[in-house]
Design an enzyme around this catalytic site. Structure first.
Site, PDB file in Angstrom:
ATOM      1  N   ARG A 127       1.030  -0.978   0.009  1.00 16.84           N
ATOM      2  CA  ARG A 127      -0.186  -0.228  -0.002  1.00 16.84           C
ATOM      3  C   ARG A 127       0.997   1.171   0.214  1.00 16.84           C
ATOM      4  O   ARG A 127       2.133   1.043   0.289  1.00 16.84           O
ATOM      5  CB  ARG A 127      -0.789   0.053   1.064  1.00 16.84           C
ATOM      6  CG  ARG A 127      -0.153   0.099   2.484  1.00 16.84           C
ATOM      7  CD  ARG A 127      -0.975   0.479   3.744  1.00 16.84           C
ATOM      8  NE  ARG A 127      -0.374   0.431   4.833  1.00 16.84           N
ATOM      9  CZ  ARG A 127       0.647   1.391   5.331  1.00 16.84           C
ATOM     10  NH1 ARG A 127       0.962   2.260   4.539  1.00 16.84           N
ATOM     11  NH2 ARG A 127       1.351   1.134   6.486  1.00 16.84           N
ATOM     12  N   GLY A 128       0.177   2.538  -0.132  1.00 20.87           N
ATOM     13  CA  GLY A 128       1.021   3.713   0.161  1.00 20.87           C
ATOM     14  C   GLY A 128       0.880   4.058   1.338  1.00 20.87           C
ATOM     15  O   GLY A 128       0.597   3.408   2.241  1.00 20.87           O
ATOM     16  N   GLY A 129       1.966   5.089   1.731  1.00 18.39           N
ATOM     17  CA  GLY A 129       2.105   5.520   2.891  1.00 18.39           C
ATOM     18  C   GLY A 129       3.354   5.232   3.906  1.00 18.39           C
ATOM     19  O   GLY A 129       4.036   4.283   3.258  1.00 18.39           O
ATOM     20  N   CYS A 150       2.478   7.277  10.606  1.00 19.69           N
ATOM     21  CA  CYS A 150       2.511   7.818   9.098  1.00 19.69           C
ATOM     22  C   CYS A 150       3.505   8.822   8.900  1.00 19.69           C
ATOM     23  O   CYS A 150       3.560   9.440   7.956  1.00 19.69           O
ATOM     24  CB  CYS A 150       1.171   8.344   8.792  1.00 19.69           C
ATOM     25  SG  CYS A 150       0.089   7.315   8.826  1.00 19.69           S
ATOM     26  N   PHE A 155      -8.585   1.938   5.104  1.00 22.19           N
ATOM     27  CA  PHE A 155      -8.440   2.772   5.918  1.00 22.19           C
ATOM     28  C   PHE A 155      -8.609   1.980   7.346  1.00 22.19           C
ATOM     29  O   PHE A 155      -8.813   0.766   7.468  1.00 22.19           O
ATOM     30  CB  PHE A 155      -9.954   3.527   6.056  1.00 22.19           C
ATOM     31  CG  PHE A 155     -11.123   2.761   6.056  1.00 22.19           C
ATOM     32  CD1 PHE A 155     -11.617   2.725   7.342  1.00 22.19           C
ATOM     33  CD2 PHE A 155     -11.809   2.313   5.073  1.00 22.19           C
ATOM     34  CE1 PHE A 155     -12.889   1.914   7.966  1.00 22.19           C
ATOM     35  CE2 PHE A 155     -13.196   1.709   5.617  1.00 22.19           C
ATOM     36  CZ  PHE A 155     -13.384   1.430   7.050  1.00 22.19           C
ATOM     37  N   ALA A 156      -8.071   2.675   8.254  1.00 18.05           N
ATOM     38  CA  ALA A 156      -7.925   2.232   9.545  1.00 18.05           C
ATOM     39  C   ALA A 156      -8.645   3.282  10.831  1.00 18.05           C
ATOM     40  O   ALA A 156      -7.814   4.288  10.959  1.00 18.05           O
ATOM     41  CB  ALA A 156      -6.585   1.733  10.181  1.00 18.05           C
ATOM     42  N   VAL A 161       4.586   4.293   8.262  1.00 15.43           N
ATOM     43  CA  VAL A 161       4.276   3.114   9.130  1.00 15.43           C
ATOM     44  C   VAL A 161       2.671   3.349   9.674  1.00 15.43           C
ATOM     45  O   VAL A 161       2.447   4.675   9.998  1.00 15.43           O
ATOM     46  CB  VAL A 161       5.093   3.507  10.149  1.00 15.43           C
ATOM     47  CG1 VAL A 161       5.039   2.461  11.251  1.00 15.43           C
ATOM     48  CG2 VAL A 161       6.599   3.285   9.755  1.00 15.43           C
ATOM     49  N   ILE A 196      -5.346   6.375   6.162  1.00 14.72           N
ATOM     50  CA  ILE A 196      -5.836   6.225   4.821  1.00 14.72           C
ATOM     51  C   ILE A 196      -4.614   5.389   4.090  1.00 14.72           C
ATOM     52  O   ILE A 196      -3.555   6.138   3.997  1.00 14.72           O
ATOM     53  CB  ILE A 196      -6.510   7.245   4.030  1.00 14.72           C
ATOM     54  CG1 ILE A 196      -7.508   7.985   4.719  1.00 14.72           C
ATOM     55  CG2 ILE A 196      -6.861   6.633   2.669  1.00 14.72           C
ATOM     56  CD1 ILE A 196      -8.910   7.037   5.061  1.00 14.72           C
ATOM     57  N   GLY A 197      -4.444   4.339   3.489  1.00 14.26           N
ATOM     58  CA  GLY A 197      -3.392   3.833   2.840  1.00 14.26           C
ATOM     59  C   GLY A 197      -4.040   2.844   1.669  1.00 14.26           C
ATOM     60  O   GLY A 197      -4.694   1.845   2.113  1.00 14.26           O
TER      61      GLY A 197
END
Length: 361
Positions: A76-78, A180, A163-164, A80, A150-151
């Site tokens: 995914r993007g992002g 992040c 998402f988390a 930590v 969001i990642g």
């Protein structure tokens, strides 16, 4: 109108979640299912996105181990991100139509679903252009804090990850990382902001409705999950503790496992665990509920066959003689490290580890 099927899985081991995304994605790509939203919780884990810096994990390996937190690299993007119990993780598996072929719009739409959900609880949230996710407070305010990470990942307009949302999340675990990669802001949860626990199922209802509205989809009911049990049978204690492994016959996969089986109609998990233990080993005894329930996909079937499993444990005497059922062609008593090395599925390994703690093996 296209459909959106929302799956509520409860606890899912992180690697099992990746497999779910893969199988649902392949099914969606082949047109074997419509768009899906996978809602779940992960055990404590730090995930590293493609742009992650390992230096943003500030805790030592010893501390991570003592708190039961693992590390996993993802596509995914992002940067930590932390996942853990009390956090609602959502994986939208969408094949975006041509009019939605816009990565930024997709991210904004996911954010909008969370913003609308939070608004129902009286929480005013928004986005900050220089930072991903959903935030409370203003960008330049000293009390700005992230409530949802969001990642996402897109491949030929097929989406994964997502998402988390911190609902009842254990916030001290965020001290293990620079969330992040953002050092200038804090992290919060719905529970902290509202001053009370928030029912996760209630939040799931609202998130599902807003995803359907924002993405203009019709909610559809999923098929019920197949219910199964697993039982870790142990003998001995301390250095002499041993776990029973059973080898499935070649036509059933040929791999090693602990006792497993399906619930029969009208059967409760504890009843099924005791019955399967007798049928597969010949032992009649009480079983201990490990309070471990998780969901996963079986094999590599597309669309996936979905299972919800309850974990149990039992003890036997050192002189107990195993009588194999029809599913297995061999058995061995092995120490716990050997069992963990041989078992091919994370859920079975977690069952053994919990049995060792509960039974004192």
């Amino acid at each position: 109108m296209n459909t959106l099927t929302v799956y509520r899985f409860g606890r899912v081991e992180y690697e099992d979640g990746l497999q779910l995304m893969k199988l649902f994605g392949e099914a969606r790509r082949q047109g074997l299912c419509g768009d899906s939203l996978l809602l779940l919780e992960h055990p404590p884990i730090l995930t590293l996105g493609r742009g992650a810096k390992r230096s943003n994990i500030v805790a030592s390996d010893a501390r991570l181990s003592s708190e039961g937190v693992e590390i996993f690299e993802t596509d995914r993007g992002g940067d930590v991100t932390y996942h853990g119990p009390g956090q609602l993780v959502g994986y939208p598996i969408f094949l975006l139509p041509e009019q939605r072929h816009d990565v930024r719009r997709y991210v904004r739409d996911v954010e909008q679903c969370i913003i609308r959900t939070l608004a129902e609880y009286g929480l005013s949230s928004g986005t900050i252009p220089k930072w991903p996710g959903v935030w409370l407070g203003q960008e330049d305010s000293p009390d700005v804090r992230k409530i949802c990470a969001i990642g996402v990942h897109l491949s030929r307009w097929l989406t994964s990850h997502g998402f988390a949302l911190n609902v009842n999340t254990h916030l001290p675990h965020f001290e293990l990382i620079v969330p992040c990669g953002i050092r200038e802001a804090g992290v919060t949860s719905m529970r902290k902001e509202l001053g009370r626990p928030v029912p996760l199922a209630e939040v799931e209802d609202k998130v599902a409705r807003h995803f359907a509205d924002v993405f203009e989809l019709q909610l559809a009911e999923p098929k019920p999950l197949t219910r199964t049990v697993c039982v870790t049978l142990m003998r001995g204690r301390g250095p002499e503790a041993r776990v029973l492994l059973l080898r499935r016959r070649p036509e059933r996969g040929g791999f090693w496992q602990i006792v497993t089986g399906r619930l029969e109609p009208g059967e409760q998990p504890r009843e099924a665990a005791a019955r399967e233990l007798f049928e597969e080993t010949g032992l009649r005894t009480d079983v201990v509920d490990l309070e471990y329930r998780h969901a996963f996909a079986v094999g590599s079937v597309v669309p996936p066959r979905l299972v919800e499993e309850n974990g149990f444990a039992a003890r036997c005497s050192d002189d107990f003689q195993v009588h194999l059922g029809d599913e297995h062609d061999a058995h061995e008593w092995v120490d716990v490290p050997t069992a963990l090395a041989r078992l091919p599925f994370r859920g079975l390994r977690e069952g053994v580890q919990r049995a060792r703690r509960v039974l004192g093996g």
